[in-house]
Design an enzyme around this catalytic site. Structure first.
Site, PDB file in Angstrom:
ATOM      1  CE  LYS A   9      39.632  23.449  29.262  1.00 25.91           C
ATOM      2  NZ  LYS A   9      39.743  21.891  28.897  1.00 25.91           N
ATOM      3  NE  ARG A  24      45.339  25.745  40.688  1.00 21.75           N
ATOM      4  CZ  ARG A  24      44.872  25.229  39.433  1.00 21.75           C
ATOM      5  NH1 ARG A  24      44.304  26.328  38.693  1.00 21.75           N
ATOM      6  NH2 ARG A  24      44.284  24.047  39.365  1.00 21.75           N
ATOM      7  CG  ASP A  31      37.504  20.468  33.259  1.00 24.27           C
ATOM      8  OD1 ASP A  31      37.468  20.176  32.084  1.00 24.27           O
ATOM      9  OD2 ASP A  31      38.561  21.295  33.723  1.00 24.27           O
ATOM     10  CG  ASP A  79      40.432  21.229  25.745  1.00 25.28           C
ATOM     11  OD1 ASP A  79      41.396  20.841  24.762  1.00 25.28           O
ATOM     12  OD2 ASP A  79      40.855  20.961  26.763  1.00 25.28           O
ATOM     13  CG  LEU A  80      36.253  17.918  21.343  1.00 24.60           C
ATOM     14  CD1 LEU A  80      35.241  17.268  20.368  1.00 24.60           C
ATOM     15  CD2 LEU A  80      35.896  17.246  22.622  1.00 24.60           C
ATOM     16  CE  LYS A  81      44.471  18.842  25.467  1.00 26.60           C
ATOM     17  NZ  LYS A  81      43.146  19.086  26.388  1.00 26.60           N
ATOM     18  CG  ASP A 113      42.442   9.920  13.072  1.00 24.57           C
ATOM     19  OD1 ASP A 113      43.027   9.177  12.198  1.00 24.57           O
ATOM     20  OD2 ASP A 113      41.603   9.311  13.898  1.00 24.57           O
ATOM     21  CB  ILE A 114      44.864  10.093   8.590  1.00 18.74           C
ATOM     22  CG1 ILE A 114      43.432   9.717   8.363  1.00 18.74           C
ATOM     23  CG2 ILE A 114      45.520   8.549   8.976  1.00 18.74           C
ATOM     24  CD1 ILE A 114      43.068   8.822   7.368  1.00 18.74           C
ATOM     25  N   GLY A 144      39.925  26.622  35.736  1.00 18.68           N
ATOM     26  CA  GLY A 144      38.928  25.745  36.333  1.00 18.68           C
ATOM     27  C   GLY A 144      38.607  25.862  37.588  1.00 18.68           C
ATOM     28  NE  ARG A 145      41.495  21.473  39.298  1.00 13.78           N
ATOM     29  CZ  ARG A 145      42.598  20.644  39.132  1.00 13.78           C
ATOM     30  NH1 ARG A 145      42.718  19.771  40.052  1.00 13.78           N
ATOM     31  NH2 ARG A 145      43.389  21.002  38.302  1.00 13.78           N
ATOM     32  CB  THR A 149      51.642  20.721  30.871  1.00 18.91           C
ATOM     33  OG1 THR A 149      50.418  20.595  31.189  1.00 18.91           O
ATOM     34  CG2 THR A 149      51.703  22.239  30.239  1.00 18.91           C
TER      35      THR A 149
HETATM   36  O1  C5P Z   1      41.045  23.165  37.322  1.00 16.09           O
HETATM   37  P1  C5P Z   1      42.223  23.859  36.407  1.00 16.09           P
HETATM   38  O2  C5P Z   1      42.280  25.425  36.397  1.00 16.09           O
HETATM   39  O3  C5P Z   1      43.504  23.356  36.633  1.00 16.09           O
HETATM   40  O4  C5P Z   1      41.931  23.470  35.092  1.00 16.09           O
HETATM   41  C1  C5P Z   1      42.784  23.609  33.841  1.00 16.09           C
HETATM   42  C2  C5P Z   1      42.065  23.094  32.635  1.00 16.09           C
HETATM   43  O5  C5P Z   1      42.998  23.466  31.658  1.00 16.09           O
HETATM   44  C3  C5P Z   1      41.465  21.506  32.747  1.00 16.09           C
HETATM   45  O6  C5P Z   1      40.418  21.739  31.802  1.00 16.09           O
HETATM   46  C4  C5P Z   1      43.040  21.095  32.113  1.00 16.09           C
HETATM   47  O7  C5P Z   1      42.577  19.937  31.357  1.00 16.09           O
HETATM   48  C5  C5P Z   1      43.334  22.009  31.030  1.00 16.09           C
HETATM   49  N1  C5P Z   1      44.504  21.953  30.595  1.00 16.09           N
HETATM   50  C6  C5P Z   1      45.689  22.001  31.589  1.00 16.09           C
HETATM   51  N2  C5P Z   1      46.919  21.947  31.218  1.00 16.09           N
HETATM   52  C7  C5P Z   1      47.096  21.663  29.983  1.00 16.09           C
HETATM   53  C8  C5P Z   1      46.280  21.804  28.902  1.00 16.09           C
HETATM   54  C9  C5P Z   1      44.990  21.627  29.283  1.00 16.09           C
HETATM   55  O8  C5P Z   1      45.322  22.146  32.763  1.00 16.09           O
HETATM   56  N3  C5P Z   1      48.483  21.695  29.319  1.00 16.09           N
END
Ligand code: C5P
Length: 232
Positions: free
Chosen positions: A32, A181, A10, A59-61, A64-65, A210-211, A119
């Site tokens: 991703k 986490r 990200d 991850d572009l989700k 559309d039609i 991610g983080r 979520t």
């Molecule tokens: O930094 P972190 O571990 O929270 O990143 C989680 C990744 O998963 C981010 O790219 C976030 O947009 C994505 N994501 C999420 N929850 C979802 C769907 C996607 O955290 N329900």
């Protein structure tokens, strides 16, 4: 594809992304690419990361039609990504069209995963804004079933839902779970979290992290810790 750790890159520029990936000497983590990076840099970022030897979850989700999604998926398929996604709310017909668009002339295609309810959507906003009155857990499971019937490979879901999705849709139906986490780490803005070891125990197929990796003092060590807990 087996169990794997997917790093959510990200970042808002190619320069930051490559500075991050350059730390992984010899290793090629599954990454991703989300809307932020893709919209900042365009398809070239996908080609460049692919050329470095990484697997890519784009991850572009899409939503559309059916005809538009089919054509867009054909373009993403030519980018040679390994996994991509859409919103199950686009209906079964849209998901079937997506599979058609993704399938290459030789019959291969990237994995296709559905987002059920985000979520960030809770029972109250689903009822008030979307006028869906069923319990959110039932909605998530129903969307997963529709995705499976349309031929998709799996869903993005909370690690807490992964076991139920497998019960309903089979062990072969893939669960990709963010919200991971370390036991001793910061939760940040994620509400329902799990450690990589717990996600493994509950049956997630892929964790998206991610983080806990990108913001770690030593990202390579954090990635290796994820792999050790989740894959090994
Ligand atoms: O930094 P972190 O571990 O929270 O990143 C989680 C990744 O998963 C981010 O790219 C976030 O947009 C994505 N994501 C999420 N929850 C979802 C769907 C996607 O955290 N329900």
């Amino acid at each position: 594809m087996g169990k794997d750790v997917i790093i959510a890159c990200d970042f808002d520029s190619a320069a930051k992304t490559f500075a991050f990936l350059d730390q992984f000497t010899g290793k090629k983590p599954f990454v991703k690419i989300g809307m932020e990076l893709y919209y900042a840099e365009g398809p070239s970022i996908v080609r460049e990361i692919k050329a470095r030897g990484h697997k890519i979850f784009l991850d572009l989700k899409l939503h559309d039609i059916p005809n538009t999604v089919k054509k867009a998926m054909a373009v993403l398929s030519r980018l040679d990504v390994d996994m991509t996604n859409l919103h199950a709310a686009g209906t079964g017909r849209m998901m079937e069209a997506a599979i058609e668009g993704l399938t290459r002339p030789d019959g291969t295609r990237p994995m296709l995963i559905a987002v059920t309810q985000l979520t960030s959507t809770d029972q109250e906003s689903m009822e008030n804004d979307l006028l869906i009155k069923e319990p959110i857990a039932d909605v998530v499971m129903h969307y997963a079933s529709v995705a499976k019937s349309a031929g998709l490979d799996g869903v993005v879901c909370s690690p807490l839902e992964a076991g139920k999705v497998h019960e309903r849709c089979g062990e072969g139906f893939v669960t990709v779970t963010p919200g991971v986490r370390f036991a001793d780490g910061d939760v940040g803005d994620q509400k329902r979290v799990m450690t990589p070891a717990e996600a493994k125990r509950i049956g997630s197929d892929y964790i998206v992290v991610g983080r806990p990796i990108t913001a770690a003092a030593d990202p390579v060590a954090a990635y290796e810790r994820c792999v050790a807990e989740f894959v090994d």
